[in-house]
Scaffold this motif. Structure first.
Motif, PDB file in Angstrom:
ATOM      1  N   VAL A   1      27.986  28.043  -0.515  1.00 59.87           N
ATOM      2  CA  VAL A   1      27.745  27.181   0.646  1.00 59.87           C
ATOM      3  C   VAL A   1      27.128  25.878   0.153  1.00 59.87           C
ATOM      4  CG1 VAL A   1      26.548  26.960   2.855  1.00 59.87           C
ATOM      5  CG2 VAL A   1      27.395  29.201   2.110  1.00 59.87           C
ATOM      6  N   GLY A   2      27.760  24.764   0.479  1.00 57.12           N
ATOM      7  CA  GLY A   2      27.269  23.459   0.047  1.00 57.12           C
ATOM      8  C   GLY A   2      26.593  22.712   1.179  1.00 57.12           C
ATOM      9  N   THR A   3      26.512  21.387   1.043  1.00 59.24           N
ATOM     10  CA  THR A   3      25.980  20.571   2.144  1.00 59.24           C
ATOM     11  C   THR A   3      27.018  20.553   3.263  1.00 59.24           C
ATOM     12  OG1 THR A   3      27.046  18.549   1.364  1.00 59.24           O
ATOM     13  CG2 THR A   3      24.849  19.031   0.466  1.00 59.24           C
ATOM     14  N   PRO A   4      26.628  20.162   4.489  1.00 58.36           N
ATOM     15  CA  PRO A   4      27.616  20.073   5.570  1.00 58.36           C
ATOM     16  C   PRO A   4      28.821  19.212   5.159  1.00 58.36           C
ATOM     17  CG  PRO A   4      25.406  19.888   6.478  1.00 58.36           C
ATOM     18  CD  PRO A   4      25.249  19.928   4.985  1.00 58.36           C
ATOM     19  N   ASP A   5      28.590  18.091   4.503  1.00 54.17           N
ATOM     20  CA  ASP A   5      29.685  17.229   4.051  1.00 54.17           C
ATOM     21  C   ASP A   5      30.608  17.945   3.073  1.00 54.17           C
ATOM     22  OD1 ASP A   5      29.207  15.032   5.536  1.00 54.17           O
ATOM     23  OD2 ASP A   5      28.339  13.803   3.919  1.00 54.17           O
ATOM     24  N   GLU A   6      30.008  18.602   2.110  1.00 56.54           N
ATOM     25  CA  GLU A   6      30.810  19.311   1.103  1.00 56.54           C
ATOM     26  C   GLU A   6      31.642  20.403   1.746  1.00 56.54           C
ATOM     27  OE1 GLU A   6      27.882  18.749  -2.807  1.00 56.54           O
ATOM     28  OE2 GLU A   6      27.619  20.478  -1.508  1.00 56.54           O
ATOM     29  N   ASN A   7      31.041  21.130   2.670  1.00 54.93           N
ATOM     30  CA  ASN A   7      31.769  22.216   3.334  1.00 54.93           C
ATOM     31  C   ASN A   7      32.918  21.679   4.192  1.00 54.93           C
ATOM     32  OD1 ASN A   7      29.847  23.868   2.152  1.00 54.93           O
ATOM     33  ND2 ASN A   7      28.525  23.811   3.970  1.00 54.93           N
ATOM     34  N   ASN A   8      32.686  20.533   4.841  1.00 58.65           N
ATOM     35  CA  ASN A   8      33.758  19.918   5.632  1.00 58.65           C
ATOM     36  C   ASN A   8      34.914  19.482   4.757  1.00 58.65           C
ATOM     37  OD1 ASN A   8      32.726  20.253   8.175  1.00 58.65           O
ATOM     38  ND2 ASN A   8      31.500  18.362   8.092  1.00 58.65           N
ATOM     39  N   THR A   9      34.592  18.905   3.612  1.00 56.43           N
ATOM     40  CA  THR A   9      35.641  18.479   2.683  1.00 56.43           C
ATOM     41  C   THR A   9      36.469  19.678   2.230  1.00 56.43           C
ATOM     42  OG1 THR A   9      34.172  16.717   1.954  1.00 56.43           O
ATOM     43  CG2 THR A   9      36.086  17.178   0.558  1.00 56.43           C
ATOM     44  N   LEU A  10      35.768  20.773   1.931  1.00 54.31           N
ATOM     45  CA  LEU A  10      36.473  21.997   1.529  1.00 54.31           C
ATOM     46  C   LEU A  10      37.404  22.473   2.649  1.00 54.31           C
ATOM     47  CD1 LEU A  10      36.692  24.672  -0.321  1.00 54.31           C
ATOM     48  CD2 LEU A  10      34.988  25.586   1.267  1.00 54.31           C
ATOM     49  N   LEU A  11      36.878  22.517   3.875  1.00 54.28           N
ATOM     50  CA  LEU A  11      37.673  23.004   5.006  1.00 54.28           C
ATOM     51  C   LEU A  11      38.889  22.127   5.254  1.00 54.28           C
ATOM     52  CD1 LEU A  11      34.764  24.073   7.383  1.00 54.28           C
ATOM     53  CD2 LEU A  11      36.539  25.593   6.457  1.00 54.28           C
ATOM     54  N   LYS A  12      38.688  20.810   5.135  1.00 49.67           N
ATOM     55  CA  LYS A  12      39.792  19.877   5.327  1.00 49.67           C
ATOM     56  C   LYS A  12      40.889  20.141   4.291  1.00 49.67           C
ATOM     57  CE  LYS A  12      39.755  15.050   5.945  1.00 49.67           C
ATOM     58  NZ  LYS A  12      38.933  13.830   5.794  1.00 49.67           N
ATOM     59  N   ALA A  13      40.471  20.326   3.056  1.00 48.15           N
ATOM     60  CA  ALA A  13      41.445  20.585   1.979  1.00 48.15           C
ATOM     61  C   ALA A  13      42.179  21.892   2.247  1.00 48.15           C
ATOM     62  CB  ALA A  13      40.718  20.633   0.641  1.00 48.15           C
ATOM     63  N   LEU A  14      41.469  22.925   2.665  1.00 45.46           N
ATOM     64  CA  LEU A  14      42.110  24.204   2.898  1.00 45.46           C
ATOM     65  C   LEU A  14      43.070  24.149   4.090  1.00 45.46           C
ATOM     66  CD1 LEU A  14      39.244  26.764   2.157  1.00 45.46           C
ATOM     67  CD2 LEU A  14      41.298  26.328   0.790  1.00 45.46           C
ATOM     68  N   LYS A  15      42.706  23.346   5.102  1.00 44.34           N
ATOM     69  CA  LYS A  15      43.590  23.198   6.258  1.00 44.34           C
ATOM     70  C   LYS A  15      44.906  22.539   5.855  1.00 44.34           C
ATOM     71  CE  LYS A  15      40.032  23.226   9.779  1.00 44.34           C
ATOM     72  NZ  LYS A  15      38.985  22.381  10.379  1.00 44.34           N
ATOM     73  N   ALA A  16      44.810  21.638   4.870  1.00 50.22           N
ATOM     74  CA  ALA A  16      46.003  20.917   4.418  1.00 50.22           C
ATOM     75  C   ALA A  16      46.838  21.735   3.430  1.00 50.22           C
ATOM     76  CB  ALA A  16      45.593  19.593   3.769  1.00 50.22           C
ATOM     77  N   TYR A  17      46.314  22.876   3.021  1.00 49.38           N
ATOM     78  CA  TYR A  17      47.024  23.716   2.038  1.00 49.38           C
ATOM     79  C   TYR A  17      48.181  24.441   2.681  1.00 49.38           C
ATOM     80  CZ  TYR A  17      47.819  27.631  -1.209  1.00 49.38           C
ATOM     81  OH  TYR A  17      48.377  28.550  -2.043  1.00 49.38           O
ATOM     82  N   SER A  18      49.317  24.417   1.998  1.00 54.19           N
ATOM     83  CA  SER A  18      50.404  25.290   2.455  1.00 54.19           C
ATOM     84  C   SER A  18      51.067  25.893   1.239  1.00 54.19           C
ATOM     85  CB  SER A  18      51.398  24.509   3.295  1.00 54.19           C
ATOM     86  OG  SER A  18      51.907  23.436   2.527  1.00 54.19           O
ATOM     87  N   SER A  19      51.408  27.170   1.317  1.00 53.83           N
ATOM     88  CA  SER A  19      51.861  27.896   0.123  1.00 53.83           C
ATOM     89  C   SER A  19      53.289  27.613  -0.260  1.00 53.83           C
ATOM     90  CB  SER A  19      51.679  29.391   0.332  1.00 53.83           C
ATOM     91  OG  SER A  19      52.137  29.749   1.615  1.00 53.83           O
TER      92      SER A  19
END
Ligand SMILES: *Cc1c(COP(=O)(O)O)cnc(C)c1O
Length: 345
Positions: free
Chosen positions: A327-345
């Motif tokens: 778990v990172g800072t709120p900013d870091e966690n948002n960046t992670l979530l954004k990247a994962l949302k953009a992921y497609s297999s």
């Protein structure tokens, strides 16, 4: 528990420890011409207190334990290594460990030429007490537990740990590196009840001090005496002791960080569960989440390309498909979530 002198290695029991200049005279006032130090460049010219008395007094107060039950080391790594060196005869003795767990118990065993008997956790990541006790033989000196466990994130049931403490006649080590994030209570309050209990804690996680290298071991004064006897005389440098004393005055800062990180852990879990790539999120009592995915390596590499670094734990026992996310800072966690949302297999 077997008598301590049956558990300890003979050479350690018979060891005459190094006696430093500061062992013979312990006052802080005076003209110090006893240790061949340079008289200039105060305060760095002086050797540190080999017993870390000031720091232990403050930590003792904070943890509500007597300073005689505290060992301080260069990270938890130091007491982990010293426990092997104190109790385990290379090539002869062994230890029992849960699997999966923190990698240092195995590495320190390998360095000390001690074999590790691994007992898998149950499917829900709890202790298999019967199998752990069955793995014990006459040369088993230590059982390694880690609660909350890394990388599974959960605490073990108190009655299971207690059962091991009661039934194993060697030393039970509980690594509580993540205890500050857990709803469960530390085993510290039971230190007086169990002569065979060693608890490890650290300043590397909730306290935000991984860089100064400060780990703690708590045990009976007899065990602490042994660890203190075999450590490097000046194992904690002046800078670490000073910085730790400073930071310990701001405990409310640590409490605030923990509150924020727990809130962020929940937010992160709430968002991750919505993603198709996440098959499961394991319950966490620590400052990280273990998630199960169908393609851990691809996701790991995808995130690394975006300079977001997580831990691939998919090759670890019971953790097929698993990634560990701190778990990172709120900013870091948002960046992670954004990247994962953009992921497609
Ligand atoms: C991070 C961690 C530690 C900390 O080790 P230090 O040497 O104190 O930094 C200890 N145990 C576990 C299980 C950990 O995950």
């Amino acid at each position: 528990m077997k008598p301590l002198n049956q558990l300890l290695r003979a050479n350690i029991q018979n060891l005459k420890p190094y006696s430093s200049a500061r062992d013979e005279y312990t006052g802080s006032e005076g003209i110090f011409l006893d240790a061949n130090e340079n008289p200039f460049n105060e305060p760095y010219n002086r050797y540190p207190d080999p017993y870390q008395r000031k720091l232990k007094a403050v930590i003792g107060k904070l943890k509500q334990v007597d300073p005689s039950t505290i060992f301080l080391g260069n990270g938890s790594d130091e007491p982990i290594d010293l426990l092997y060196r104190a109790f385990c005869e290379p090539g002869i003795d062994n230890v029992v460990s849960i699997d999966p767990t923190y990698g240092m118990y195995q590495v320190a065993a390998d360095i000390n030429h001690i074999s590790v008997k691994k007992v898998a956790l149950t499917a829900d990541f709890q202790l298999n007490v019967t199998e752990l006790l069955q793995a014990v033989d006459q040369h088993t000196k230590l059982i390694w537990l880690c609660s909350p466990n890394n990388p599974t994130g959960n605490c073990f049931k108190e009655e299971d740990i207690t059962s091991l403490l009661n039934k194993f006649d060697g030393i039970v080590v509980i690594d509580e590196a993540y205890i500050d994030f857990a709803p469960e209570k530390s085993f510290l309050s039971k230190l007086n009840q169990y002569q065979n209990l060693v608890i490890l804690q650290t300043f590397s996680k909730a306290w935000g001090m991984a860089g100064i290298r400060l780990g703690m071991a708590f045990a009976s004064p007899e065990i602490i005496k042994v660890l203190s006897k075999i450590k490097y005389p000046y194992n904690l440098n002046i800078l670490t002791q000073k910085k730790a004393l400073e930071l310990l005055e701001h405990k409310n800062q640590t409490d605030e960080w923990v509150t924020l990180l727990l809130k962020e852990r929940q937010t992160l879990a709430n968002e991750l569960v919505k993603l198709e790539l996440v098959e499961h999120i394991y319950p966490s009592d620590a400052n990280f989440l273990l998630i199960k995915t169908a393609e851990p390596k691809k996701i790991y590499n995808y995130l690394t390309d975006k300079k977001i670094i997580i831990r691939d734990r998919s090759s670890v026992t019971l953790c097929a498909g698993c990634l560990r996310i701190t778990v990172g800072t709120p900013d870091e966690n948002n960046t992670l979530l954004k990247a994962l949302k953009a992921y497609s297999s």
